[in-house]
Motif scaffolding. Structure first.
Motif, PDB file in Angstrom:
ATOM      1  N   THR A   1      -0.510   5.530  -4.005  1.00  0.00           N
ATOM      2  CA  THR A   1      -0.533   5.124  -5.417  1.00  0.00           C
ATOM      3  C   THR A   1       0.312   6.089  -6.238  1.00  0.00           C
ATOM      4  O   THR A   1       0.574   7.229  -5.824  1.00  0.00           O
ATOM      5  N   VAL A   2       0.708   5.636  -7.409  1.00  0.00           N
ATOM      6  CA  VAL A   2       1.448   6.456  -8.370  1.00  0.00           C
ATOM      7  C   VAL A   2       0.748   6.342  -9.721  1.00  0.00           C
ATOM      8  O   VAL A   2       0.384   5.241 -10.144  1.00  0.00           O
ATOM      9  N   VAL A   3       0.531   7.483 -10.378  1.00  0.00           N
ATOM     10  CA  VAL A   3       0.099   7.465 -11.786  1.00  0.00           C
ATOM     11  C   VAL A   3       1.282   7.944 -12.612  1.00  0.00           C
ATOM     12  O   VAL A   3       1.713   9.096 -12.477  1.00  0.00           O
TER      13      VAL A   3
ATOM     14  N   ARG B   1       0.802  -1.229   0.000  1.00  0.00           N
ATOM     15  CA  ARG B   1       0.000   0.000   0.000  1.00  0.00           C
ATOM     16  C   ARG B   1       0.832   1.274   0.000  1.00  0.00           C
ATOM     17  O   ARG B   1       0.264   2.362   0.031  1.00  0.00           O
ATOM     18  N   HIS B   2       2.132   1.173  -0.014  1.00  0.00           N
ATOM     19  CA  HIS B   2       2.971   2.381   0.052  1.00  0.00           C
ATOM     20  C   HIS B   2       4.148   2.302  -0.920  1.00  0.00           C
ATOM     21  O   HIS B   2       4.779   1.246  -1.064  1.00  0.00           O
ATOM     22  N   LYS B   3       4.405   3.427  -1.546  1.00  0.00           N
ATOM     23  CA  LYS B   3       5.579   3.578  -2.410  1.00  0.00           C
ATOM     24  C   LYS B   3       6.384   4.772  -1.896  1.00  0.00           C
ATOM     25  O   LYS B   3       5.813   5.753  -1.420  1.00  0.00           O
ATOM     26  N   ILE B   4       7.679   4.680  -2.015  1.00  0.00           N
ATOM     27  CA  ILE B   4       8.557   5.794  -1.667  1.00  0.00           C
ATOM     28  C   ILE B   4       9.125   6.370  -2.960  1.00  0.00           C
ATOM     29  O   ILE B   4       9.676   5.640  -3.783  1.00  0.00           O
ATOM     30  N   LEU B   5       8.978   7.679  -3.133  1.00  0.00           N
ATOM     31  CA  LEU B   5       9.521   8.351  -4.309  1.00  0.00           C
ATOM     32  C   LEU B   5      10.668   9.254  -3.891  1.00  0.00           C
ATOM     33  O   LEU B   5      10.529  10.038  -2.935  1.00  0.00           O
ATOM     34  N   ARG B   6      11.764   9.167  -4.594  1.00  0.00           N
ATOM     35  CA  ARG B   6      12.904  10.064  -4.375  1.00  0.00           C
ATOM     36  C   ARG B   6      12.851  11.133  -5.465  1.00  0.00           C
ATOM     37  O   ARG B   6      12.943  10.827  -6.651  1.00  0.00           O
ATOM     38  N   ILE B   7      12.705  12.375  -5.022  1.00  0.00           N
ATOM     39  CA  ILE B   7      12.423  13.479  -5.943  1.00  0.00           C
ATOM     40  C   ILE B   7      13.457  14.579  -5.750  1.00  0.00           C
ATOM     41  O   ILE B   7      13.733  14.996  -4.620  1.00  0.00           O
ATOM     42  N   VAL B   8      14.002  15.065  -6.874  1.00  0.00           N
ATOM     43  CA  VAL B   8      14.924  16.209  -6.827  1.00  0.00           C
ATOM     44  C   VAL B   8      14.184  17.441  -7.329  1.00  0.00           C
ATOM     45  O   VAL B   8      13.624  17.438  -8.430  1.00  0.00           O
ATOM     46  N   THR B   9      14.156  18.485  -6.509  1.00  0.00           N
ATOM     47  CA  THR B   9      13.574  19.761  -6.922  1.00  0.00           C
ATOM     48  C   THR B   9      14.633  20.842  -6.756  1.00  0.00           C
ATOM     49  O   THR B   9      15.751  20.567  -6.286  1.00  0.00           O
TER      50      THR B   9
END
Length: 416
Positions: free
Chosen positions: A114-116, A95-103
């Motif tokens: 969820t991820v689309v 039920r969980h995803k971890i996203l690594r995001i660079v801003t």
């Protein structure tokens, strides 16, 4: 930025914007991540009409179409970041995803239920289509040339040869001509045009631009800049025929040789890939083989109309909503969609009888006076023609899907 979202949408083009709008309207908390400096994606640089005929019931330019979508997005006050890159999607648990995001503000780890994924497609480059020769200036993909002209106001060249007769190549031929360039030829490998018939007529025939079918650009020559291309006829197996070489003088080559779904981020997450579409395998909620990761638009399958891209974005958001609401999609009886005669690709790959499902498909060969058949459910549709360049879009009702046991074949047969 919150620490957790119901849905994170990757991609700020038409599919991603549509997914974010629909998810927000359904009451989910949403974050959208776009790697470019502005929202809108490819339609921003498309100043020609042909957009929105199905979705808005109007013939709009790409720019008009996407601005309507962006206005709806901004009116909902959806949280978003531009100039942001998703480095990784880690399926931490069911039920969980971890996203690594660079801003621009730094590196973040954010959780999502969820991820689309709607990151679009990339253009094929010259080495993928077998063009050899000199590495000189004056060779662009169609997207690069379009960006130069429509975003920055720079003409890529004066005498153009376009490789590929898909809709992008055809529209670019007209665009170059209207801007004063000379399009010397459009070169197509296949024995039939790759784009819509209306575009062949309106973009080439109306302007007297030659279309070379069953030909390939096999070599680019020049010193500092492109000076000519070598064009060769191909046989029925698409192999160059020795002795048929022809030289065409030009200063610019534009590659419009097709798109490939861009999947770098979710491939690492382990989604199953369909070799036919080169996109993920999905069920009728547009969920991939990794639970909770949904996909839409050209990242799913290369579409011929942006209207379908938006439709898929909304469908993926509704799938994400079902996942969030129920803690995952329920265990369903899936029927495999099987490609029958003259079906080159089709999505979604697995169908359940819980809702009506729209099928998007392409044929392998052009044919006239045919029937589209689904024999296991007794459904047939007469079609005056089918062409590889034109996507088949057909809706199966849930009652029809329920008639099948474990598979539904989709096939094109000649009308006797």
């Amino acid at each position: 930025m919150r620490s957790e979202y119901d849905v994170i949408v990757i991609g700020g083009g038409p599919a991603g914007l549509a997914a974010a709008i629909k998810a927000k309207e359904l009451g989910l908390n949403v974050l959208l991540i776009e790697n470019r400096e502005f929202l809108g994606g490819i339609p921003l640089q498309c100043v020609h009409p042909g957009f929105g005929i199905h979705y808005f019931k109007e013939d709009l330019t790409g720019t008009e179409f996407i601005h309507r979508i962006i206005e709806r997005f901004r009116a909902l006050d959806v949280e978003y970041y531009t100039n942001a890159h998703v480095l990784e999607v880690v399926p931490y648990s069911y039920r969980h995803k971890i996203l690594r995001i660079v801003t621009e503000e730094g590196l973040f780890e954010v959780a999502a239920r969820t991820v689309v994924y709607a990151a679009g497609a990339r253009e094929r480059h010259m080495f993928e289509i077998g063009i050899t020769g000199h590495r000189v200036a004056g060779i662009y993909t169609a997207g690069e040339a379009q960006t130069m002209m429509d975003i920055y106001g720079v003409m890529p060249g004066k005498e153009i040869v376009i490789v590929g007769s898909g809709d992008v190549g055809l529209i670019m031929a007209r665009r170059f001509t209207l801007e004063g360039a000379k399009v010397k030829a459009v070169i197509e490998l296949m024995p039939y045009p790759g784009g819509l018939t209306r575009n062949v007529v309106q973009c080439l025939e109306d302007f007297g631009i030659p279309l070379y079918l069953s030909h390939a650009v096999t070599r680019v020559e020049g010193k500092k800049r492109v000076e000519r291309v070598i064009v060769t006829k191909v046989d029925e197996k698409l192999r160059p025929i020795p002795g048929t070489e022809e030289s065409i003088e030009c200063d610019t080559v534009v590659l419009a040789a097709g798109l490939v779904p861009y999947l770098k981020v979710i491939e690492k997450a382990g989604v199953e890939i369909d070799p036919a579409t080169r996109g993920p395998v999905v069920n009728s909620y547009l969920e991939t083989s990794v639970p909770g990761i949904f996909v839409a638009g050209n990242a799913l399958v290369i579409n011929d109309l942006v209207d379908y891209v938006v439709e898929q974005g909304e469908e993926a958001a509704m799938g994400a909503y079902e996942f969030v609401k129920n803690g995952g999609l329920p265990a369903l009886k899936w029927r495999k969609l099987v490609k029958g005669r003259n079906i080159r690709l089709a999505v979604p790959h697995y169908l359940a009888d819980t809702k009506d499902v729209t099928i998007y498909a392409r044929v392998g060969e052009p044919e006239e006076n045919v029937r589209l058949r689904f024999p296991e459910i007794g459904k047939e549709i007469r079609l005056p023609f089918v062409r590889p360049s034109e996507m088949i879009r057909v809706k199966l009702k849930k009652e029809e899907i329920a008639r099948a046991k474990d598979r539904i074949t989709m096939e094109v047969v000649r009308d006797e």
